[in-house]
Design an enzyme around this catalytic site. Sequence first.
Site, PDB file in Angstrom:
ATOM      1  N   ASP A 123      40.874 -12.658  -5.121  1.00 12.99           N
ATOM      2  CA  ASP A 123      41.340 -11.499  -4.370  1.00 12.99           C
ATOM      3  C   ASP A 123      40.931 -10.245  -5.143  1.00 12.99           C
ATOM      4  O   ASP A 123      39.816  -9.759  -4.992  1.00 12.99           O
ATOM      5  CB  ASP A 123      42.859 -11.659  -4.232  1.00 12.99           C
ATOM      6  CG  ASP A 123      43.504 -10.636  -3.338  1.00 12.99           C
ATOM      7  OD1 ASP A 123      42.825 -10.124  -2.439  1.00 12.99           O
ATOM      8  OD2 ASP A 123      44.700 -10.346  -3.531  1.00 12.99           O
ATOM      9  N   LYS A 138      37.946 -13.046  -1.001  1.00 12.08           N
ATOM     10  CA  LYS A 138      38.322 -11.867  -0.207  1.00 12.08           C
ATOM     11  C   LYS A 138      37.714 -10.643  -0.885  1.00 12.08           C
ATOM     12  O   LYS A 138      38.396  -9.926  -1.625  1.00 12.08           O
ATOM     13  CB  LYS A 138      39.844 -11.747  -0.161  1.00 12.08           C
ATOM     14  CG  LYS A 138      40.522 -12.846   0.641  1.00 12.08           C
ATOM     15  CD  LYS A 138      41.859 -12.343   1.160  1.00 12.08           C
ATOM     16  CE  LYS A 138      42.998 -13.076   0.571  1.00 12.08           C
ATOM     17  NZ  LYS A 138      44.302 -12.482   0.904  1.00 12.08           N
ATOM     18  N   PHE A 189      46.550 -12.071   4.698  1.00 16.65           N
ATOM     19  CA  PHE A 189      47.304 -13.030   3.897  1.00 16.65           C
ATOM     20  C   PHE A 189      47.256 -14.396   4.563  1.00 16.65           C
ATOM     21  O   PHE A 189      47.624 -14.556   5.715  1.00 16.65           O
ATOM     22  CB  PHE A 189      48.748 -12.574   3.711  1.00 16.65           C
ATOM     23  CG  PHE A 189      49.439 -13.315   2.601  1.00 16.65           C
ATOM     24  CD1 PHE A 189      49.337 -12.880   1.288  1.00 16.65           C
ATOM     25  CD2 PHE A 189      50.165 -14.469   2.873  1.00 16.65           C
ATOM     26  CE1 PHE A 189      49.942 -13.577   0.255  1.00 16.65           C
ATOM     27  CE2 PHE A 189      50.784 -15.172   1.845  1.00 16.65           C
ATOM     28  CZ  PHE A 189      50.676 -14.720   0.538  1.00 16.65           C
ATOM     29  N   ASP A 230      49.987 -20.843  -0.705  1.00 18.38           N
ATOM     30  CA  ASP A 230      51.393 -20.692  -0.295  1.00 18.38           C
ATOM     31  C   ASP A 230      51.785 -19.296   0.133  1.00 18.38           C
ATOM     32  O   ASP A 230      51.129 -18.302  -0.188  1.00 18.38           O
ATOM     33  CB  ASP A 230      52.294 -21.065  -1.475  1.00 18.38           C
ATOM     34  CG  ASP A 230      52.311 -19.963  -2.546  1.00 18.38           C
ATOM     35  OD1 ASP A 230      51.213 -19.628  -3.055  1.00 18.38           O
ATOM     36  OD2 ASP A 230      53.386 -19.437  -2.850  1.00 18.38           O
TER      37      ASP A 230
END
Length: 179
Positions: free
Chosen positions: A102, A130, A151, A158
């Site tokens: 990320d 991402k 997300f 999770d």
Amino acid sequence: MEKDIKQILLSAEQIADKVKELGEKITRDYAGKQLLVVGILKGSNMFMSDLIRQINMPMQMDFMIVSSYGNATESTGVVKIIKDIEEGIKDKHVLIVEDIIDSGLTLKYLKQILDTRNPASVKLCTLVDKPARRKEKVAVDYVGFELPDEFIVGYGIDYAEYYRNLPYIAVLKPEVYEK
Ligand code: IMP
Ligand code: MG
């Protein structure tokens, strides 16, 4: 669980096809080398176990647990090692396996730590990249899927420790986060 899903982004079949492709590429790239695949828990658990079954050569595996200092949603880039690799990595070819890259802060720091132990090489493999949220430049050597800044959950990934057991990757309905 299904009632919380807004949209499936990657089906189990799409993931399996990609994992096979990555495993074949890794097998070609590391032929004749001493390979140690290191999964970053907990998110990479499912990806890791499927991926190594597509790596068709002798290899070793281990896991690390790292936690980033700071608050839960944004990583700070300072990583604490909770569980380390059990054996030395000197002269080994290390392939780090992550669920998502990320900001890139976690992996950049982790790579720096491992580089000090004199491995033959350290490369990165992530199921999901991402790039929109990247803060640190990190060279990612193997990428499964590039996704926009949303997300996601499932296939090991999770939200508040739930949804890891979904066999696909999905986006949750907004009301789930508002609970
Ligand atoms: P970063 O690259 O240092 O920002 O950290 C990436 C880590 O943040 C991943 O390994 C995940 O644990 C977590 N993460 C990032 N995006 C998501 C997401 O969409 N869903 C769940 N966890 C995420
Ligand atoms: Mg993670």
